[in-house]
Every structure is written in C-alpha cells, then in structure tokens.
Design an enzyme around this catalytic site. Structure first.
Site, PDB file in Angstrom:
ATOM      1  N   ASN A  79      -3.189   3.191 -13.979  1.00  0.00           N
ATOM      2  CA  ASN A  79      -2.724   1.608 -13.011  1.00  0.00           C
ATOM      3  C   ASN A  79      -1.113   2.365 -13.291  1.00  0.00           C
ATOM      4  O   ASN A  79      -1.144   3.281 -13.664  1.00  0.00           O
ATOM      5  CB  ASN A  79      -1.991   0.448 -14.686  1.00  0.00           C
ATOM      6  CG  ASN A  79      -1.347  -0.891 -13.252  1.00  0.00           C
ATOM      7  OD1 ASN A  79      -1.614  -0.766 -12.165  1.00  0.00           O
ATOM      8  ND2 ASN A  79      -0.877  -1.108 -13.964  1.00  0.00           N
TER       9      ASN A  79
ATOM     10  N   ASP B  55      -0.328  -3.870 -19.234  1.00  0.00           N
ATOM     11  CA  ASP B  55       0.385  -2.831 -19.670  1.00  0.00           C
ATOM     12  C   ASP B  55       0.583  -2.237 -21.155  1.00  0.00           C
ATOM     13  O   ASP B  55       1.882  -2.030 -21.386  1.00  0.00           O
ATOM     14  CB  ASP B  55       1.727  -2.882 -18.976  1.00  0.00           C
ATOM     15  CG  ASP B  55       2.207  -3.758 -17.391  1.00  0.00           C
ATOM     16  OD1 ASP B  55       0.826  -3.373 -17.053  1.00  0.00           O
ATOM     17  OD2 ASP B  55       2.590  -4.512 -17.663  1.00  0.00           O
TER      18      ASP B  55
ATOM     19  N   GLU C 235       7.283   7.139  -8.095  1.00  0.00           N
ATOM     20  CA  GLU C 235       5.737   6.620  -8.132  1.00  0.00           C
ATOM     21  C   GLU C 235       5.083   7.719  -6.789  1.00  0.00           C
ATOM     22  O   GLU C 235       3.446   7.727  -7.471  1.00  0.00           O
ATOM     23  CB  GLU C 235       5.549   5.385  -7.767  1.00  0.00           C
ATOM     24  CG  GLU C 235       5.904   3.903  -8.841  1.00  0.00           C
ATOM     25  CD  GLU C 235       5.768   2.202  -8.594  1.00  0.00           C
ATOM     26  OE1 GLU C 235       4.775   2.103  -8.085  1.00  0.00           O
ATOM     27  OE2 GLU C 235       6.283   1.872  -9.507  1.00  0.00           O
TER      28      GLU C 235
ATOM     29  N   GLY D 223       0.640  -0.782  -0.520  1.00  0.00           N
ATOM     30  CA  GLY D 223      -0.257  -0.534   0.024  1.00  0.00           C
ATOM     31  C   GLY D 223       0.501   1.026  -0.202  1.00  0.00           C
ATOM     32  O   GLY D 223      -0.013   2.297   0.391  1.00  0.00           O
ATOM     33  N   SER D 224       2.394   0.675  -0.665  1.00  0.00           N
ATOM     34  CA  SER D 224       2.768   2.114  -0.454  1.00  0.00           C
ATOM     35  C   SER D 224       1.999   3.755  -1.482  1.00  0.00           C
ATOM     36  O   SER D 224       1.984   5.114  -1.362  1.00  0.00           O
ATOM     37  CB  SER D 224       4.128   2.102  -0.906  1.00  0.00           C
ATOM     38  OG  SER D 224       4.840   1.376  -2.249  1.00  0.00           O
TER      39      SER D 224
ATOM     40  N   LEU E 107      -7.112  -8.184 -14.840  1.00  0.00           N
ATOM     41  CA  LEU E 107      -9.119  -7.913 -15.658  1.00  0.00           C
ATOM     42  C   LEU E 107      -9.346  -7.845 -17.110  1.00  0.00           C
ATOM     43  O   LEU E 107      -8.095  -7.620 -17.958  1.00  0.00           O
ATOM     44  CB  LEU E 107      -9.397  -6.460 -14.601  1.00  0.00           C
ATOM     45  CG  LEU E 107      -9.003  -5.959 -13.820  1.00  0.00           C
ATOM     46  CD1 LEU E 107      -8.753  -4.540 -13.558  1.00  0.00           C
ATOM     47  CD2 LEU E 107      -9.387  -6.340 -12.830  1.00  0.00           C
TER      48      LEU E 107
ATOM     49  N   GLU F 277      -7.259  -4.229 -22.200  1.00  0.00           N
ATOM     50  CA  GLU F 277      -7.114  -5.387 -22.260  1.00  0.00           C
ATOM     51  C   GLU F 277      -5.913  -6.181 -22.284  1.00  0.00           C
ATOM     52  O   GLU F 277      -5.481  -7.821 -21.641  1.00  0.00           O
ATOM     53  CB  GLU F 277      -7.995  -6.652 -23.060  1.00  0.00           C
ATOM     54  CG  GLU F 277      -9.578  -6.493 -22.841  1.00  0.00           C
ATOM     55  CD  GLU F 277      -9.765  -6.892 -24.979  1.00  0.00           C
ATOM     56  OE1 GLU F 277     -10.038  -7.894 -25.160  1.00  0.00           O
ATOM     57  OE2 GLU F 277     -10.640  -5.860 -25.356  1.00  0.00           O
TER      58      GLU F 277
ATOM     59  N   HIS G 130       3.227   1.594 -14.037  1.00  0.00           N
ATOM     60  CA  HIS G 130       3.703   0.244 -13.810  1.00  0.00           C
ATOM     61  C   HIS G 130       5.402   0.361 -13.910  1.00  0.00           C
ATOM     62  O   HIS G 130       5.729   1.568 -13.800  1.00  0.00           O
ATOM     63  CB  HIS G 130       3.145  -0.489 -15.109  1.00  0.00           C
ATOM     64  CG  HIS G 130       4.091  -1.083 -15.104  1.00  0.00           C
ATOM     65  ND1 HIS G 130       3.783  -2.575 -14.997  1.00  0.00           N
ATOM     66  CD2 HIS G 130       5.082  -1.366 -16.161  1.00  0.00           C
ATOM     67  CE1 HIS G 130       4.916  -3.074 -15.625  1.00  0.00           C
ATOM     68  NE2 HIS G 130       5.789  -2.813 -16.438  1.00  0.00           N
TER      69      HIS G 130
END
Length: 188
Positions: free
Chosen positions: A108, A146, A175, A13-14, A94, A143, A110
C-alpha cells in the site's frame, strides 16, 4: 516475461496512472493484469479502460456481508496469479483472512511518514502538529492499519504556507515516483 500485478482502487486513480506509465516501459518487470475498484464511479476505471487494462467493480454494498465481498475479491485476484497486489487509494480495510491468503504480496502507499499519522486526514494532522516534514510510505499490508513493514519512504518539506491541499499535492507527486520504483525493486 513480465509478472502480473493487480491494482485495487476506489477513486481518481492517479497512482494507478503512474504505475501504468511504469509498466509500459519495456524493461519494467511487471504488467497490470487487472484493476479492481470498490467504487463503480471511480475515475481510475476510465484510466484502466483507456489503457486497455481488464477492470472490474466489486462493491461491498452488493454483498450481504464482508466475507462474501472479500471472497469475490479473492477469487478475481487469484485468477490473475499476481506477484503483487498494489493498493492505490483502495478505501477498504481488509480482513485477516484476505491478508493471509496473499501473505507478503499486498503493498500500500500511505500519505505520511509512517509510523506517524496512520489512517485518514494525514496532511491536516501533520500541519497541526507543527511537523517540519511529511511524505509518503510504501508498506506491506498487515491486519493492523498502516502498520506493516516499511519498504520505502519519501519525504517532503512542509512550508509555513502549506495547507492540507497544497501538502497533499506535494506528497502525491512523490507517491507517483516512489510507488512504481518500489514495485520495480520488489519484482526485479
């Protein structure tokens, strides 16, 4: 009024912590209405609780198939009517159905400079390939793993002494800066 975002996690959870810090600022355009973890042992759940953010665990192993797992996820997310769904170390791929349900709302972060080094072990692969730079990418989720449209990137220099661990720490620092900034720019 702040817009709802839902954060999906699986681990420490950072990135969640950095998003929470940003949402606590008065002028930030979003608030986290729900944290969902795919792992009941995720440390990120404690971070959510400590910050009084509603959180739930939805583990795929509790369902007889992926469709039922995702159906439960979709239901919990849809109740929040989020402007964005932020994957922050969510270790689940997903489906097309899930992605289409929330089209252009799932992002997202990455730990590489996409399109290079999709998937796992990004730091090790970048070092082994002799790259001068690595970094992180915020992208839309599609879909294909990345491969969604890149929204923002931040790069870091790979020093000759870097190991996958030291590079991981350098990228993670970036990030924590780029993800909240990107959320802010998308929702402002």
């Amino acid at each position: 009024m702040k817009k709802n975002i839902v954060v999906l996690i699986s681990g420490r959870g950072s990135n969640l912590k950095s998003i929470i810090s940003a949402t606590n600022k008065e002028n930030f355009p979003a608030k986290i209405s729900l944290v969902i973890s795919s792992n009941k042992s995720a440390l990120g759940l404690k971070i959510a609780e400590k910050n009084h953010i509603k959180n739930v665990v939805v583990e795929q192993k509790e369902f007889s198939n992926k469709e039922l797992f995702e159906s439960d996820l979709i239901g919990k997310i849809a109740q929040q009517d989020p402007s964005l769904i932020c994957l922050a170390g969510f270790m689940q791929i997903l489906s097309k159905t899930f992605i289409n349900k929330f089209k252009d709302k799932i992002i997202n972060i990455h730990p590489s400079l996409l399109p290079d080094y999709k998937g796992l072990n990004t730091h090790e692969r970048a070092i082994k390939s002799g790259e001068k730079y690595s970094g992180c990418t915020v992208h839309y989720v599609t879909e294909e793993l990345d491969s969604g449209k890149i929204i923002a990137q931040e790069r870091v220099l790979i020093s000759p002494s870097d190991t996958p661990d030291t590079l991981s720490r350098k990228v993670l620092e970036r990030e924590h800066i780029i993800y909240p900034k990107t959320i802010e720019s998308l929702l402002s």
